[in-house]
Design an enzyme around this catalytic site. Structure first.
Site, mmCIF file in Angstrom:
data_model
loop_
_atom_site.group_PDB
_atom_site.id
_atom_site.type_symbol
_atom_site.label_atom_id
_atom_site.label_comp_id
_atom_site.label_asym_id
_atom_site.label_seq_id
_atom_site.Cartn_x
_atom_site.Cartn_y
_atom_site.Cartn_z
ATOM 1 N N LYS A 122 45.963 -44.438 47.401
ATOM 2 C CA LYS A 122 47.097 -44.793 48.273
ATOM 3 C C LYS A 122 47.139 -46.285 48.586
ATOM 4 O O LYS A 122 48.215 -46.849 48.760
ATOM 5 C CB LYS A 122 47.048 -43.994 49.580
ATOM 6 C CG LYS A 122 47.311 -42.516 49.377
ATOM 7 C CD LYS A 122 48.345 -41.993 50.340
ATOM 8 C CE LYS A 122 48.789 -40.598 49.913
ATOM 9 N NZ LYS A 122 50.034 -40.164 50.429
ATOM 10 N N LYS A 206 52.375 -37.550 40.865
ATOM 11 C CA LYS A 206 52.856 -36.326 41.497
ATOM 12 C C LYS A 206 54.230 -36.560 42.134
ATOM 13 O O LYS A 206 54.577 -37.701 42.477
ATOM 14 C CB LYS A 206 51.863 -35.789 42.507
ATOM 15 C CG LYS A 206 51.765 -36.529 43.799
ATOM 16 C CD LYS A 206 50.923 -35.735 44.786
ATOM 17 C CE LYS A 206 51.044 -36.373 46.158
ATOM 18 N NZ LYS A 206 51.111 -35.446 47.244
ATOM 19 N N LYS A 209 57.289 -37.794 48.390
ATOM 20 C CA LYS A 209 58.385 -38.242 49.262
ATOM 21 C C LYS A 209 58.553 -39.740 49.190
ATOM 22 O O LYS A 209 59.658 -40.266 49.326
ATOM 23 C CB LYS A 209 58.065 -37.915 50.727
ATOM 24 C CG LYS A 209 57.954 -36.477 51.064
ATOM 25 C CD LYS A 209 57.730 -36.357 52.584
ATOM 26 C CE LYS A 209 56.681 -35.325 52.904
ATOM 27 N NZ LYS A 209 55.338 -35.897 53.081
HETATM 28 N N1 AQP Z 1 53.764 -32.865 44.137
HETATM 29 C C1 AQP Z 1 53.237 -31.892 44.875
HETATM 30 N N2 AQP Z 1 52.940 -30.709 44.324
HETATM 31 C C2 AQP Z 1 52.422 -29.704 45.080
HETATM 32 N N3 AQP Z 1 52.175 -29.827 46.395
HETATM 33 C C3 AQP Z 1 52.460 -31.001 46.988
HETATM 34 N N4 AQP Z 1 52.342 -31.448 48.255
HETATM 35 C C4 AQP Z 1 52.794 -32.708 48.326
HETATM 36 N N5 AQP Z 1 53.204 -33.141 47.127
HETATM 37 C C5 AQP Z 1 53.015 -32.086 46.267
HETATM 38 C C6 AQP Z 1 51.808 -30.648 49.339
HETATM 39 O O1 AQP Z 1 52.653 -30.810 50.466
HETATM 40 C C7 AQP Z 1 51.864 -30.786 51.654
HETATM 41 C C8 AQP Z 1 52.232 -31.924 52.543
HETATM 42 O O2 AQP Z 1 51.931 -33.123 52.028
HETATM 43 P P1 AQP Z 1 52.038 -34.407 52.952
HETATM 44 O O3 AQP Z 1 53.421 -34.758 53.192
HETATM 45 O O4 AQP Z 1 51.232 -34.236 54.193
HETATM 46 O O5 AQP Z 1 51.303 -35.464 52.107
HETATM 47 P P2 AQP Z 1 51.360 -35.749 50.601
HETATM 48 O O6 AQP Z 1 50.549 -34.723 49.873
HETATM 49 O O7 AQP Z 1 50.933 -37.164 50.452
HETATM 50 O O8 AQP Z 1 52.894 -35.530 50.240
HETATM 51 P P3 AQP Z 1 53.936 -36.515 49.609
HETATM 52 O O9 AQP Z 1 55.216 -35.794 49.464
HETATM 53 O O10 AQP Z 1 53.349 -37.154 48.389
HETATM 54 O O11 AQP Z 1 54.130 -37.576 50.746
HETATM 55 P P4 AQP Z 1 53.907 -39.138 50.725
HETATM 56 O O12 AQP Z 1 54.712 -39.639 49.575
HETATM 57 O O13 AQP Z 1 54.417 -39.612 52.050
HETATM 58 O O14 AQP Z 1 52.424 -39.391 50.561
HETATM 59 C C9 AQP Z 1 50.404 -30.765 51.226
HETATM 60 O O15 AQP Z 1 49.939 -29.422 51.366
HETATM 61 C C10 AQP Z 1 50.451 -31.171 49.779
HETATM 62 O O16 AQP Z 1 49.395 -30.585 49.028
#
Ligand code: AQP
Length: 344
Positions: A122, A206, A209
């Site tokens: 990150k 992956k 968001k």
């Molecule tokens: N690409 C993905 N595939 C499967 N599961 C996913 N999750 C996130 N992206 C994927 C699952 O969503 C939950 C919440 O995630 P989060 O928002 O707390 O953090 P993250 O994993 O970092 O999600 P993002 O969307 O990638 O957010 P940003 O971009 O802000 O860092 C978790 O259960 C995660 O496994």
């Protein structure tokens, strides 16, 4: 550390998880988190929070953070979480999370955090400019979990290391404060299908968001046209779909789309290939788009309906925060006593 979970917790499953309010929720969050939360609420005592303390480890526009928090809550409800069954709350409304995280910052070792690969991912090349919060956020995660003495934590592939860290912190706390078995050592629940949905534009990343390209993800609030267009434009290769999952190994884009189809339809990738082997993406993509619209359309519609009534969402969050506080406060009070704080 090898301390075993004490017998007192046997059979009492308590699960905790959350999503950061950092932008538009997408298909990866839906399949990897929301669908699983909805199932879990019937199998264990379930705490689901909106992870706003985690969100601010990277700067969030204050004007948007509240709206994004409500949006996550709306997505939880639209996906089927029932606030009468699961405790749904904003993390920052239960101040015990931050207090316990501080105490755990003093239990965790720098060497443990230095090994966390997510921080490296990150913070990228800009490690010096990353917030201290981003570095210690796995410690806050440990506090989130242990505050409720959760026994199980659903994790994607990238979070397994953090559950290990949580176990290490629990064991060291129990040891350092002479409280054997005080914190349970939580078990990761591996996510299975839908564990990792990749970007539609670059299958080595992956779906996320925070990706600046909206075309890389399918948002839960996208309308049918947007979903179909994003799937039509998703990066693929010119080959037809193969007969076996093994043959997808060096075709990450194809593997991702087949995996999405399988997860949305509650099937395995092998079963999907049995149906589509020999077909090109020209035929597969419209079928995937129809399936995605059928599954996500009702969720998006319900989210929009809920977001039009913020007072209703706030009621759910306030009631959830009260329930969460009632569960969290006794743990923090006991921890303060164990640590030896005055007045505890
Ligand atoms: N690409 C993905 N595939 C499967 N599961 C996913 N999750 C996130 N992206 C994927 C699952 O969503 C939950 C919440 O995630 P989060 O928002 O707390 O953090 P993250 O994993 O970092 O999600 P993002 O969307 O990638 O957010 P940003 O971009 O802000 O860092 C978790 O259960 C995660 O496994």
């Amino acid at each position: 550390m090898t301390e075993q979970a004490p017998a007192a917790y046997a059979g009492k499953r308590r699960v905790l998880s959350g999503v950061k309010p950092t932008g538009d929720l997408h298909l990866g969050n839906y399949l990897g988190a929301l669908v699983k939360f909805t199932r879990m609420q019937h199998e264990a005592e379930t705490f689901i929070f909106v992870a706003d303390l985690h969100a601010i480890t990277e700067w969030q526009d204050p004007a948007k953070l509240t709206a994004q928090t409500r949006e996550i809550a709306a997505a939880y409800l639209a996906a089927g979480l029932d606030p009468k069954i699961a405790t749904i709350f904003p993390q920052s409304a239960v101040t015990e999370h931050a207090e316990l995280a501080w105490i755990f910052n003093c239990v965790a070792r720098v060497g443990w955090l230095d090994r966390m690969t997510q921080f490296k991912d990150k913070s990228g090349k800009n490690k010096e400019k990353a917030s201290v919060g981003l570095y210690t956020y796995p410690v806050l995660q440990a506090a989130d979990i242990l505050l409720y003495k959760a026994t199980h934590v659903p994790v994607g592939d990238d979070q397994k290391q953090h559950v290990e860290l949580t176990r290490d912190i629990a064991a060291k706390f129990n040891h350092d404060f002479d409280a054997p078995g005080y914190f349970p050592l939580p078990e990761p629940i591996h996510q299975g299908a839908g564990a990792r949905i990749m970007s539609l534009r670059d299958a080595s990343e992956k779906m996320s968001k925070s990706n600046p390209s909206d075309a890389a993800r399918i948002n839960l609030t996208d309308d049918a046209d947007a979903v179909a267009q994003k799937i039509r434009k998703a990066k693929t290769d010119p080959l037809p779909l193969p007969e076996t999952v093994d043959e997808l190994k060096d075709r990450p884009e194809a593997q991702n789309l087949v995996g999405i189809y399988a997860a949305l339809d509650g099937r395995t990738s092998a079963e999907v290939l049995t149906e589509f082997a020999g077909e090109g993406f020209g035929a597969f993509k419209p079928r995937l788009a129809d399936l995605a619209v059928a599954k996500l359309g009702p969720v998006g519609t319900e989210m929009r309906r809920l977001m039009a009534d913020p007072a209703e969402i706030d009621k759910v969050l306030a009631a959830g925060a009260e329930r969460a506080r009632a569960a969290a406060a006794p743990t923090l009070a006991e921890v303060k006593k164990l640590v030896g704080f005055w007045g505890a």
